[in-house]
Scaffold this active site. Structure first.
Site, PDB file in Angstrom:
ATOM      1  N   TYR A  32     -15.454 -10.466   1.292  1.00  0.00           N
ATOM      2  CA  TYR A  32     -16.183  -9.229   0.968  1.00  0.00           C
ATOM      3  C   TYR A  32     -17.449  -9.527   0.172  1.00  0.00           C
ATOM      4  O   TYR A  32     -18.490  -8.891   0.365  1.00  0.00           O
ATOM      5  CB  TYR A  32     -15.286  -8.270   0.175  1.00  0.00           C
ATOM      6  CG  TYR A  32     -14.178  -7.689   1.009  1.00  0.00           C
ATOM      7  CD1 TYR A  32     -14.395  -6.584   1.825  1.00  0.00           C
ATOM      8  CD2 TYR A  32     -12.909  -8.264   1.009  1.00  0.00           C
ATOM      9  CE1 TYR A  32     -13.369  -6.058   2.614  1.00  0.00           C
ATOM     10  CE2 TYR A  32     -11.883  -7.750   1.794  1.00  0.00           C
ATOM     11  CZ  TYR A  32     -12.126  -6.650   2.599  1.00  0.00           C
ATOM     12  OH  TYR A  32     -11.126  -6.142   3.379  1.00  0.00           O
ATOM     13  N   ASP A  84      -7.429  -2.167  -6.961  1.00  0.00           N
ATOM     14  CA  ASP A  84      -7.908  -2.723  -5.694  1.00  0.00           C
ATOM     15  C   ASP A  84      -8.300  -4.180  -5.908  1.00  0.00           C
ATOM     16  O   ASP A  84      -8.626  -4.571  -7.032  1.00  0.00           O
ATOM     17  CB  ASP A  84      -9.107  -1.927  -5.162  1.00  0.00           C
ATOM     18  CG  ASP A  84      -9.344  -2.259  -3.690  1.00  0.00           C
ATOM     19  OD1 ASP A  84      -8.616  -1.727  -2.836  1.00  0.00           O
ATOM     20  OD2 ASP A  84     -10.216  -3.100  -3.409  1.00  0.00           O
ATOM     21  N   ARG A  95      -6.575  12.180  -5.402  1.00  0.00           N
ATOM     22  CA  ARG A  95      -7.755  11.407  -5.015  1.00  0.00           C
ATOM     23  C   ARG A  95      -8.981  12.315  -4.934  1.00  0.00           C
ATOM     24  O   ARG A  95     -10.094  11.894  -5.251  1.00  0.00           O
ATOM     25  CB  ARG A  95      -7.460  10.734  -3.659  1.00  0.00           C
ATOM     26  CG  ARG A  95      -8.606   9.969  -3.034  1.00  0.00           C
ATOM     27  CD  ARG A  95      -8.924   8.705  -3.786  1.00  0.00           C
ATOM     28  NE  ARG A  95     -10.046   8.017  -3.179  1.00  0.00           N
ATOM     29  CZ  ARG A  95     -11.311   8.284  -3.437  1.00  0.00           C
ATOM     30  NH1 ARG A  95     -11.629   9.227  -4.295  1.00  0.00           N
ATOM     31  NH2 ARG A  95     -12.274   7.602  -2.839  1.00  0.00           N
ATOM     32  N   ARG A 102       0.823  -1.209   0.000  1.00  0.00           N
ATOM     33  CA  ARG A 102       0.000   0.000   0.000  1.00  0.00           C
ATOM     34  C   ARG A 102       0.864   1.268   0.000  1.00  0.00           C
ATOM     35  O   ARG A 102       0.483   2.276   0.620  1.00  0.00           O
ATOM     36  CB  ARG A 102      -0.984   0.003   1.183  1.00  0.00           C
ATOM     37  CG  ARG A 102      -1.834  -1.259   1.317  1.00  0.00           C
ATOM     38  CD  ARG A 102      -2.938  -1.351   0.304  1.00  0.00           C
ATOM     39  NE  ARG A 102      -3.958  -0.342   0.489  1.00  0.00           N
ATOM     40  CZ  ARG A 102      -5.089  -0.523   1.157  1.00  0.00           C
ATOM     41  NH1 ARG A 102      -5.353  -1.665   1.709  1.00  0.00           N
ATOM     42  NH2 ARG A 102      -5.967   0.440   1.247  1.00  0.00           N
ATOM     43  N   ARG A 149      -3.228   7.217   1.126  1.00  0.00           N
ATOM     44  CA  ARG A 149      -3.627   8.444   1.823  1.00  0.00           C
ATOM     45  C   ARG A 149      -2.592   9.038   2.756  1.00  0.00           C
ATOM     46  O   ARG A 149      -2.748  10.174   3.193  1.00  0.00           O
ATOM     47  CB  ARG A 149      -4.937   8.191   2.591  1.00  0.00           C
ATOM     48  CG  ARG A 149      -6.151   8.155   1.662  1.00  0.00           C
ATOM     49  CD  ARG A 149      -7.377   7.658   2.392  1.00  0.00           C
ATOM     50  NE  ARG A 149      -7.130   6.287   2.838  1.00  0.00           N
ATOM     51  CZ  ARG A 149      -7.996   5.537   3.484  1.00  0.00           C
ATOM     52  NH1 ARG A 149      -9.175   6.019   3.798  1.00  0.00           N
ATOM     53  NH2 ARG A 149      -7.688   4.312   3.829  1.00  0.00           N
TER      54      ARG A 149
HETATM   55  O1  CP3 Z   1      -0.032   0.976  -3.186  1.00  0.00           O
HETATM   56  C1  CP3 Z   1      -0.642  -0.110  -3.300  1.00  0.00           C
HETATM   57  O2  CP3 Z   1      -0.432  -1.070  -2.527  1.00  0.00           O
HETATM   58  C2  CP3 Z   1      -1.546  -0.326  -4.487  1.00  0.00           C
HETATM   59  C3  CP3 Z   1      -2.931  -0.305  -4.349  1.00  0.00           C
HETATM   60  C4  CP3 Z   1      -3.803  -1.169  -3.448  1.00  0.00           C
HETATM   61  C5  CP3 Z   1      -5.017  -0.666  -2.923  1.00  0.00           C
HETATM   62  N1  CP3 Z   1      -5.662  -1.696  -2.309  1.00  0.00           N
HETATM   63  C6  CP3 Z   1      -5.495   0.708  -3.051  1.00  0.00           C
HETATM   64  C7  CP3 Z   1      -6.538   1.232  -2.131  1.00  0.00           C
HETATM   65  C8  CP3 Z   1      -3.704  -2.510  -3.082  1.00  0.00           C
HETATM   66  C9  CP3 Z   1      -2.588  -3.514  -3.339  1.00  0.00           C
HETATM   67  C10 CP3 Z   1      -4.905  -2.827  -2.361  1.00  0.00           C
HETATM   68  C11 CP3 Z   1      -5.205  -4.169  -1.836  1.00  0.00           C
HETATM   69  C12 CP3 Z   1      -6.368  -4.366  -0.967  1.00  0.00           C
HETATM   70  N2  CP3 Z   1      -7.597  -3.758  -1.009  1.00  0.00           N
HETATM   71  C13 CP3 Z   1      -6.416  -5.349   0.053  1.00  0.00           C
HETATM   72  C14 CP3 Z   1      -5.321  -6.330   0.379  1.00  0.00           C
HETATM   73  C15 CP3 Z   1      -4.204  -5.696   1.120  1.00  0.00           C
HETATM   74  C16 CP3 Z   1      -4.508  -5.364   2.548  1.00  0.00           C
HETATM   75  O3  CP3 Z   1      -4.282  -4.203   2.912  1.00  0.00           O
HETATM   76  O4  CP3 Z   1      -4.943  -6.250   3.274  1.00  0.00           O
HETATM   77  C17 CP3 Z   1      -7.694  -5.275   0.654  1.00  0.00           C
HETATM   78  C18 CP3 Z   1      -8.205  -6.118   1.796  1.00  0.00           C
HETATM   79  C19 CP3 Z   1      -8.426  -4.265  -0.043  1.00  0.00           C
HETATM   80  C20 CP3 Z   1      -9.843  -3.872   0.173  1.00  0.00           C
HETATM   81  C21 CP3 Z   1      -9.999  -2.446   0.482  1.00  0.00           C
HETATM   82  N3  CP3 Z   1      -9.745  -1.411  -0.381  1.00  0.00           N
HETATM   83  C22 CP3 Z   1     -10.459  -1.868   1.697  1.00  0.00           C
HETATM   84  C23 CP3 Z   1     -10.849  -2.658   2.928  1.00  0.00           C
HETATM   85  C24 CP3 Z   1     -10.469  -0.480   1.526  1.00  0.00           C
HETATM   86  C25 CP3 Z   1     -11.000   0.552   2.483  1.00  0.00           C
HETATM   87  C26 CP3 Z   1     -10.117   0.731   3.652  1.00  0.00           C
HETATM   88  C27 CP3 Z   1      -9.004   1.655   3.331  1.00  0.00           C
HETATM   89  O5  CP3 Z   1      -7.820   1.270   3.495  1.00  0.00           O
HETATM   90  O6  CP3 Z   1      -9.325   2.768   2.920  1.00  0.00           O
HETATM   91  C28 CP3 Z   1      -9.971  -0.207   0.228  1.00  0.00           C
HETATM   92  C29 CP3 Z   1      -9.773   1.114  -0.395  1.00  0.00           C
HETATM   93  C30 CP3 Z   1      -8.433   1.436  -0.949  1.00  0.00           C
HETATM   94  N4  CP3 Z   1      -7.706   0.612  -1.759  1.00  0.00           N
HETATM   95  C31 CP3 Z   1      -7.724   2.655  -0.786  1.00  0.00           C
HETATM   96  C32 CP3 Z   1      -6.543   2.542  -1.521  1.00  0.00           C
HETATM   97  C33 CP3 Z   1      -5.468   3.578  -1.696  1.00  0.00           C
HETATM   98  C34 CP3 Z   1      -8.228   3.877  -0.014  1.00  0.00           C
HETATM   99  C35 CP3 Z   1      -9.394   4.478  -0.711  1.00  0.00           C
HETATM  100  C36 CP3 Z   1      -9.338   5.970  -0.888  1.00  0.00           C
HETATM  101  O7  CP3 Z   1      -8.305   6.543  -1.256  1.00  0.00           O
HETATM  102  O8  CP3 Z   1     -10.412   6.587  -0.725  1.00  0.00           O
END
Ligand code: CP3
Length: 343
Positions: free
Chosen positions: A150, A73, A36, A23, A27
């Site tokens: 999910y 994602d 964003r 990640r 943010r």
């Molecule tokens: O930089 C990176 O790693 C690349 C992008 C990436 C995102 N999500 C972007 C994202 C990757 C590899 C993921 C994987 C992901 N997404 C996982 C597996 C990794 C982990 O952390 O366990 C999971 C479980 C998700 C599901 C997911 N996506 C959730 C639960 C959420 C909301 C919670 C949160 O962290 O905000 C997201 C949203 C998300 N995915 C964001 C980002 C940058 C934030 C959303 C935003 O900017 O509004």
């Protein structure tokens, strides 16, 4: 042109080890929040190559990581299969839950997968041309179990009661769902490699809630099938599995899935990882993401301990789970200096 990240995945021991952070785009970076804010809808943001390419590159400019991870994602797969997926700000993902075979048949369909994901493939293609030539490009997907949590719960969950119950009470439905995810995830990953991804990581972030028997059935078996399918088309692409929280089952996971690299969470004992896991695969991890938030001397000591124990074999420095939004960017800078021996 040597990419240190790929050398480590081929089994080389490098000093200092290559590093990237799960990640790493997100943010905690002001420049991410700025971009964003231009998109109200998070999935739309993932499907806009101009924006996705830009935010993938942002952390590289600051920290010169050895690998870039595609910005997307794990929930683009249920979206591409036809399930309704939304990201509600402050609440995380919301899906229209699928709880039985009738709902699955009425909702999910593999036929538009590649068409729906075409913008993600375009992002991969552009990134493979734009990243520095010493940086490796990682493609990724969620593992079937984690994505299924999910899809069935309809949201992130604390204890995964609905999905764990349905896997016991309606195994035919659940197997069908996992099979569809094996199929779609394999197609998705194979196409990412076609477009220029040089390594793949599969995130099984919620593997740690499964019992031993269920871990074999819903984490190891589907991943073994994905690795087999991807390697049948792209035999040389390295694959990293991340069954977070697998504990002692990490060993069986590596042996049975035949991954090249293994992502370790922060709970794994390091000497055990060195003795038991590192001979089987390149290990990646393991700094606690909250220790990166705290920083300071405690973090410095733990980084030194990780490098001391895991740095003697094939190793990629990373966190034990994704970077969190409250992480100070200066702590990431300090971490890079420590790992690179510049501190
Ligand atoms: O930089 C990176 O790693 C690349 C992008 C990436 C995102 N999500 C972007 C994202 C990757 C590899 C993921 C994987 C992901 N997404 C996982 C597996 C990794 C982990 O952390 O366990 C999971 C479980 C998700 C599901 C997911 N996506 C959730 C639960 C959420 C909301 C919670 C949160 O962290 O905000 C997201 C949203 C998300 N995915 C964001 C980002 C940058 C934030 C959303 C935003 O900017 O509004």
């Amino acid at each position: 042109m040597t990419k240190r990240f790929l050398q480590a995945l081929q089994g080389e021991t490098l000093n200092p080890p290559p590093m990237w952070l799960m990640r790493q785009a997100g943010r905690y970076l002001p420049e991410y929040r700025e971009i964003r804010s231009q998109a109200t809808n998070f999935l739309h943001f993932c499907y806009t190559p101009d924006l996705a390419v830009e935010v993938t590159l942002q952390p590289l400019r600051r920290y010169a990581f050895d690998a870039a991870i595609l910005f997307s994602d794990i929930l683009v797969i249920p979206d591409a299969l036809g399930q309704k997926v939304e990201f509600v700000s402050g609440q995380g993902p919301q899906l229209e839950p699928i709880k039985n075979e009738a709902q699955l048949e009425a909702t999910l369909d593999l036929s538009n997968l590649h068409q729906h994901l075409a913008p993600v493939y375009e992002t991969v293609r552009r990134l493979s041309q734009e990243i520095p030539d010493t940086t490796a490009l990682i493609g990724f997907a969620g593992a079937p179990w984690t994505v299924a949590t999910y899809m069935v719960e309809g949201k992130g969950s604390k204890n995964y009661e609905d999905v764990r119950s349905v896997a016991y009470s309606d195994p035919a439905f659940f197997q069908r769902l996992i099979d569809m995810l094996v199929e779609s995830t394999s197609m998705y990953l194979i196409e990412q490699v076609h477009r220029g991804a040089e390594c793949l990581q599969v995130f099984d972030s919620w593997a740690g809630v499964l019992s031993e028997q269920q871990f074999y059935k819903w984490s190891i078996e589907p991943m073994a099938r994905i690795v087999e399918r991807v390697k049948a088309v792209h035999p040389n692409v390295p694959i990293i599995g991340f069954p977070r929280g697998a504990g002692p089952l990490y060993e069986a996971y590596i042996r049975e899935t035949k991954v090249d690299g293994i992502g370790l969470d922060h709970t794994v004992p390091l000497e055990w990882a060195r003795d038991v896991l590192q001979p089987l695969a390149t290990v990646q991890g393991t700094l606690d993401n909250l220790l990166l938030v705290a920083g300071g001397e405690q973090m410095e000591r733990e980084v030194a301990r990780i490098l001391e124990i895991l740095g003697q074999g094939p190793f990629i420095f990373n966190l034990g789970h994704g970077i969190v939004p409250q992480t100070p960017p200066e702590h990431v800078e300090r971490l890079c200096a420590l790992v690179r021996g510049e501190a």
